[in-house]
Design a protein around this motif. Structure first.
Motif, PDB file in Angstrom:
ATOM      1  N   THR A  85      -9.520   0.903   2.945  1.00  0.00           N
ATOM      2  CA  THR A  85      -9.405   1.342   1.843  1.00  0.00           C
ATOM      3  C   THR A  85      -8.573   2.486   1.394  1.00  0.00           C
ATOM      4  OG1 THR A  85     -11.552   2.947   1.556  1.00  0.00           O
ATOM      5  CG2 THR A  85     -11.869   0.463   0.981  1.00  0.00           C
ATOM      6  N   TYR A  86      -7.987   2.642   0.363  1.00  0.00           N
ATOM      7  CA  TYR A  86      -7.055   3.576   0.013  1.00  0.00           C
ATOM      8  C   TYR A  86      -7.069   3.970  -1.424  1.00  0.00           C
ATOM      9  CZ  TYR A  86      -4.992   1.751   4.152  1.00  0.00           C
ATOM     10  OH  TYR A  86      -4.831   1.092   5.350  1.00  0.00           O
ATOM     11  N   HIS A 110      -7.879  -3.354   1.728  1.00  0.00           N
ATOM     12  CA  HIS A 110      -6.904  -4.394   2.569  1.00  0.00           C
ATOM     13  C   HIS A 110      -8.062  -4.853   3.614  1.00  0.00           C
ATOM     14  CE1 HIS A 110      -3.437  -4.504   5.739  1.00  0.00           C
ATOM     15  NE2 HIS A 110      -3.867  -5.952   5.228  1.00  0.00           N
ATOM     16  N   ALA A 111      -8.094  -6.141   3.420  1.00  0.00           N
ATOM     17  CA  ALA A 111      -8.981  -6.895   4.329  1.00  0.00           C
ATOM     18  C   ALA A 111      -8.493  -8.010   5.247  1.00  0.00           C
ATOM     19  CB  ALA A 111     -10.224  -7.643   3.488  1.00  0.00           C
ATOM     20  N   ILE A 157       0.842  -1.208   0.113  1.00  0.00           N
ATOM     21  CA  ILE A 157      -0.036   0.031   0.064  1.00  0.00           C
ATOM     22  C   ILE A 157       0.833   1.326  -0.073  1.00  0.00           C
ATOM     23  CG2 ILE A 157      -1.803   1.205   1.258  1.00  0.00           C
ATOM     24  CD1 ILE A 157      -2.663  -1.477   2.023  1.00  0.00           C
ATOM     25  N   ARG A 158       1.855   1.416   0.884  1.00  0.00           N
ATOM     26  CA  ARG A 158       2.784   2.427   0.949  1.00  0.00           C
ATOM     27  C   ARG A 158       3.341   2.642  -0.345  1.00  0.00           C
ATOM     28  NH1 ARG A 158       4.318   0.992   6.874  1.00  0.00           N
ATOM     29  NH2 ARG A 158       2.935   2.602   8.036  1.00  0.00           N
ATOM     30  N   HIS A 159       3.701   1.676  -0.937  1.00  0.00           N
ATOM     31  CA  HIS A 159       4.431   1.773  -2.217  1.00  0.00           C
ATOM     32  C   HIS A 159       3.417   2.507  -3.370  1.00  0.00           C
ATOM     33  CE1 HIS A 159       7.286   1.141  -5.474  1.00  0.00           C
ATOM     34  NE2 HIS A 159       6.128   0.498  -6.316  1.00  0.00           N
ATOM     35  N   SER A 167      -3.521  -1.773  10.504  1.00  0.00           N
ATOM     36  CA  SER A 167      -4.240  -2.888  10.228  1.00  0.00           C
ATOM     37  C   SER A 167      -5.565  -3.071  10.383  1.00  0.00           C
ATOM     38  CB  SER A 167      -3.685  -4.044  11.451  1.00  0.00           C
ATOM     39  OG  SER A 167      -4.185  -5.286  11.167  1.00  0.00           O
ATOM     40  N   PRO A 168      -6.318  -3.701   9.562  1.00  0.00           N
ATOM     41  CA  PRO A 168      -7.718  -3.869   9.397  1.00  0.00           C
ATOM     42  C   PRO A 168      -8.388  -4.978  10.210  1.00  0.00           C
ATOM     43  CG  PRO A 168      -7.159  -4.860   7.414  1.00  0.00           C
ATOM     44  CD  PRO A 168      -5.758  -4.469   8.103  1.00  0.00           C
ATOM     45  N   SER A 169      -7.508  -5.435  11.075  1.00  0.00           N
ATOM     46  CA  SER A 169      -8.014  -6.584  12.363  1.00  0.00           C
ATOM     47  C   SER A 169      -9.584  -6.241  12.991  1.00  0.00           C
ATOM     48  CB  SER A 169      -6.861  -6.693  13.285  1.00  0.00           C
ATOM     49  OG  SER A 169      -5.732  -7.190  12.770  1.00  0.00           O
TER      50      SER A 169
END
Length: 186
Positions: free
Chosen positions: A93-94, A103-104, A70-72, A85-87
């Motif tokens: 979402t991004y 990211h799930a 995601i960062r990249h 973290s989506p824990s």
């Protein structure tokens, strides 16, 4: 969304690949920077509609790989972006220049039917999706997804990891990712 059958357990190590999927290659990294480099290559090779399933035990490095991806993908300034973290939220979402990333983390998912409630079934067709604990949504895996099974390399340094790529051999995403496991990664 098309699906494939996924047996949940294997008598040897508790994990088994879905029927019809094969191990396509393995990347070995010896430090966190190698995982970051792998994530950057994955981000560069994916596009909207691609799903990467991240499988591994607690602490294997699923969230680390997703954060680096995601960062990249966020581009300049992404290196310092907060990527929680989506824990607990199940999905983060991004927005990127190349489209949305979902990211799930499905660890707390009650069952495969909750995928629709989250909207993840639609996102897998429209966004780049990174799904931790994909076993929780079995048997509803996209046929064209790629699974990355992350395991510690017990013979290497503490940060050493093995990333094994699994997919249907004819999946378009697998073909685009093939150079990643065909070349040596730090």
């Amino acid at each position: 969304m098309s699906s494939t059958h996924f047996p949940r357990t294997d008598p040897v190590d508790g994990w088994h690949a879905p029927r019809g999927w094969t191990a396509l290659g393995t990347v070995h990294v010896t430090e966190a920077a190698g995982s970051d480099a792998l994530a950057a290559r994955l981000a560069d090779a994916t596009r909207c509609g691609d799903t990467i399933l991240l499988s591994g035990e607690l602490g294997a490095g699923k969230t680390h790989l997703a954060r680096a991806f995601i960062r990249h993908a966020l581009g300049p300034g992404g290196a310092t972006a907060e990527v929680p973290s989506p824990s607990f939220t199940l999905v983060q979402t991004y927005e990127t220049d190349a489209g949305e990333i979902w990211h799930a983390d499905l660890y707390r998912l009650g069952g495969p039917d909750e995928i629709v409630e989250l909207g993840l079934d639609v996102a897998m067709d429209e966004a780049r999706c990174l799904v931790e604990w994909p076993e929780r949504m079995a048997p509803d895996w996209p046929d064209d997804a790629v699974l990355v099974r992350i395991e510690p390399d017990l013979d290497g340094p503490a940060e050493s990891r093995l990333f094994t790529f699994w997919s249907r051999p004819d999946a378009p995403l697998a073909a685009r990712l093939a150079p990643i496991w065909s070349e040596v990664t730090p």
